[in-house]
Design a protein around this motif. Sequence first.
Motif, short mmCIF file in Angstrom:
data_model
loop_
_atom_site.label_atom_id
_atom_site.label_comp_id
_atom_site.label_asym_id
_atom_site.label_seq_id
_atom_site.Cartn_x
_atom_site.Cartn_y
_atom_site.Cartn_z
N VAL A 20 1.89 4.20 3.15
CA VAL A 20 1.01 4.99 3.79
C VAL A 20 1.58 6.19 3.82
CG1 VAL A 20 -0.24 3.24 4.84
CG2 VAL A 20 1.93 4.21 5.87
N LEU A 69 0.11 8.93 6.88
CA LEU A 69 0.14 9.44 8.23
C LEU A 69 0.54 10.63 8.73
CD1 LEU A 69 1.00 5.73 9.78
CD2 LEU A 69 -1.16 6.51 9.00
N SER A 123 -11.67 7.06 -4.80
CA SER A 123 -10.33 6.58 -4.67
C SER A 123 -9.70 7.54 -3.77
CB SER A 123 -9.61 6.38 -5.99
OG SER A 123 -9.60 7.37 -6.65
N PHE A 169 -9.97 4.04 7.97
CA PHE A 169 -10.01 5.45 7.23
C PHE A 169 -11.24 5.11 6.30
CE2 PHE A 169 -7.96 4.28 3.34
CZ PHE A 169 -7.00 3.15 3.60
N ALA A 205 -1.06 13.08 6.35
CA ALA A 205 -1.10 12.44 4.91
C ALA A 205 -2.03 11.29 4.76
CB ALA A 205 0.11 12.21 4.40
N GLY A 206 -2.52 10.78 5.57
CA GLY A 206 -3.74 9.77 5.75
C GLY A 206 -3.10 8.41 5.46
N PHE A 207 -4.11 7.29 4.96
CA PHE A 207 -3.37 6.06 4.66
C PHE A 207 -3.35 5.79 3.25
CE2 PHE A 207 -5.21 5.66 9.05
CZ PHE A 207 -4.18 4.86 9.53
N LEU A 208 -3.79 6.59 2.44
CA LEU A 208 -3.56 6.41 0.98
C LEU A 208 -2.40 7.22 0.30
CD1 LEU A 208 -7.32 6.08 -0.33
CD2 LEU A 208 -5.72 4.32 0.12
N PHE A 263 0.70 -0.99 0.19
CA PHE A 263 -0.26 -0.01 0.00
C PHE A 263 0.86 1.20 -0.01
CE2 PHE A 263 -2.60 -3.53 2.12
CZ PHE A 263 -3.74 -3.02 1.55
N GLU A 323 -9.04 9.58 -0.13
CA GLU A 323 -9.29 9.49 1.19
C GLU A 323 -9.71 10.85 1.63
OE1 GLU A 323 -5.78 8.18 3.25
OE2 GLU A 323 -6.65 8.23 5.69
N ALA A 355 -7.28 0.46 8.65
CA ALA A 355 -5.87 1.10 8.56
C ALA A 355 -4.73 0.15 8.73
CB ALA A 355 -5.84 2.00 9.66
N ILE A 356 -3.66 0.30 7.89
CA ILE A 356 -2.58 -0.70 7.81
C ILE A 356 -1.31 0.09 7.35
CG2 ILE A 356 -3.39 -1.36 5.56
CD1 ILE A 356 -2.05 -4.07 5.95
N ALA A 357 -0.40 -0.07 8.11
CA ALA A 357 0.96 0.88 7.82
C ALA A 357 1.98 0.02 7.13
CB ALA A 357 1.37 1.38 8.96
N PHE A 368 -10.75 13.43 5.02
CA PHE A 368 -10.61 13.85 6.47
C PHE A 368 -11.53 14.89 7.00
CE2 PHE A 368 -6.47 12.94 3.82
CZ PHE A 368 -5.90 12.26 4.66
#
Lengths: 745, 83
Positions: A451, A453, B58, B53, A593-596, A449, B60, B79-81, B62
């Motif tokens: 990210v 954050l 497409s 989130f 900056a979010g997750f995307l 992905f 995101e 949510a996944i990092a 806030f």
Amino acid sequence: MTDKPNYRVIGTRPVRPDGIDKVTGRAQYGADTRLPGMLRGYVLRSPHAHAKIRGIDTSKAEALPGVKAVMTAADFCAPGQTVDQLPDLSANLMAGTKALYRGHAVAAVAAITDEIARDAAALIEVNYEVLPPVLDVREAMLPGAPILHEAMRSRTPTGPGENPSNIVAHTLSAFGDADAALAECDVVVDIVTSTKMVHQGYIEPQAATATWNPDGQVVIWTCTQGSFPARQNCSQILGHPISKIKVIPTEIGGGFGGKIAVYLEPVAAVLARKTGKPVKLTMDRSDVFEGTGPTPGTSIRATLGATKDGKFKALKADMAYENGAYPGAAATYATMVAAACYDIEHVKIDAFDVVVNKPRTQDYRAPSSPAAAFAIEQLVDKAAEKLGMDPLKLRLANSSHEGSRGPMGMPFSRIGHAECVEAALDSPHYNAPLEGPNRGRGVASGFWFNVGLRSSVNVTVQPDGTVSLVEGSTDIGGTRASLAMQLAETIGVEYEDVKPAVVDTDAVGYNDVTAGSRVTFASGMAVVEAGRNLIKEMTARLATAWNVPADAISFSNGVFSTADGSKTGTFKQIAENVVGRGPGLTVSGSVNAGFLQGGGFAHHIVDVEVDPDTGKVQILRYTAVQDVGTAVHPSYVEGQLQGGAAQGIGWALNEEYYYDETGRMVNAGYLDYRIPTTLDVPMIDTILVEVPNPLHPYGVRGAGEPPIVPPLAAIANAVYRATGQRQTQLPMSPRRILETTGKLG
Amino acid sequence: MFIPAMMRSMTGGAAQVPASGATVRAVIEDLVRQHPGLAGRVVDENGVRPELFIAVGSEEIFNLDQAVAEGAEVHLLAAIAGG
């Protein structure tokens, strides 16, 4: 490959600011912290993989001269709380009622020397009731398996389970009707794979030092991937306010996801509180293997269906991932990455997160994705063979693209998987013939992905016109340089005039972990914001000095000027002559900056030769292709691709946690746990595909995670072509190769 | 709305749920009205829960008060990092 702007600094290859300290040994790593009166700590760990703890007698240890304090899980308890009520976060650091893996910490000692602390730990009497361990993910799922957590009930698509189970969660991810679509496919291929637990293999073991002042102020020095999340975790475990904890990040000798969680930090803090002295704790290599968080072993069954003209129609998989001793979400992650490279209409993935008597697993570079790709990318290879198609052209024909639905159902934004495959097709490597016996070429794709954050930076103008860049993200892969370059690009100064520094949690705004390939992307956005704020503030000051309206001043290519061109000045001139006469000038930049971030895709090509007598796999040639958005510092980006590929080669060929039947890891050292050396890995060629990321002002895309995803499958595909035997189990060690080729013994 | 796999036990297994509203917040409120088990699991008093989130199409988002067009896809995502 695209219309890349003509950057002045971005895309160059300057010397990294931390380089001299590191090559001369002056850089201060976790174990280098030394404080006056500092005590040394030692952690006693369980020799059993599964055991009830009936009692711990620390009296003999406490009586040993030189011992200053002993702690157990009880020291993590709040008033009125008992050890069986501790949350997993604390219980994983110090076992209370049950040791759930060999190496699980059960007590710790602070003493005046290492030797005394170690001797004292040996005097601690732990009354264990040894239980049978369960070490295999599929066996742990069976009825009658030893249960790790009696109170745990599975989360399932239809609600919680009724009985105790080691299955943390059964997650069903489905789009379309995979069963019906598979029944209609012209070509159906399947595979059953298994992979073993492996470690991130960072060179620097964990180390932490703590002080606890009488006023309750705690300071922790540690080699962490994230000082702010470490502070948060310490606050939770210690029941101590965040405002009273400062985390100072040292230099870090690798992490790859393994240094996100805290292990020693809260222990050092408790021992510091009990003794009133600074306490330092360090791990040795066996502690690192047995007491930190490796990546899960897996068991995957998967089926792919395609039409006769090579269109993927359906993917179905059953994926079981070890979580280690405490619940996690590794398999759930797998459902989100397994099918990401391809546009497939019908997908059904059953994922099982499972606890076993091994260390609680943690993230490792693109967590969950390499093992999933090991199965899926071999399926693609099998389909290509059945269809009689070039494996790259088959991938290209089915590639995900902007607008196609990603693995979570959401449409992809601008991504570069197809461009990576095209670059691989055009590469010198793929177009060079591979000749000779026992040789084979394999390819595979990979996804992560990436990210964004949260990131924060401060920028200060110095009297000589240079600028200080203060950031809070641990620099693992050269981010001090990549952020300084983005600031230099933004404010029009030379890279060498930006002085970056990573500071503690009291000195800058919040920063999430250095993980998810996010720092050059998200902290880069914060840097650009700070740079723009700086130019705005300097313009305001310049307006007063030049006696013109601020909107009459423009800034371009590092030069301030009035509209009529009568007054001009470079950033450095204005900083020295105007800002330098006024009050200090510090600005900040902060982003969520979010997750995307926009997905990151890689494609690898590998040539191998398999020795038919010994089973040894030799890597002859390796090329890593990746969409990196914009390569800020190409050398570091190439290094990320090479490092990820090298780790993947180790995972594919040699690395595994090798357990005996009692749950003891028998190869807990680098002599027996074999990571690749320079003798095992050839020069890895890189091809940087640059599809600018629309979510970043300079088009940056994270680069660190995707390159570990393809190697496992690419090498398996190459070995298949060299030997005619599919490799479905990792590692593809010489013994395994000989087993599959029927030449063992 | 697209529901992440880990939350589908609260939507009867449904991966997609029709919901209406002029803003993201209103759409989520409608989702929760239909599936009360999601109350407090998507947003709480401080906003979107940290393990999730939200994206519209497409992109995101806030701001929960962001407008949602007719027929838009709203995605709840885990949510996944990474490492």
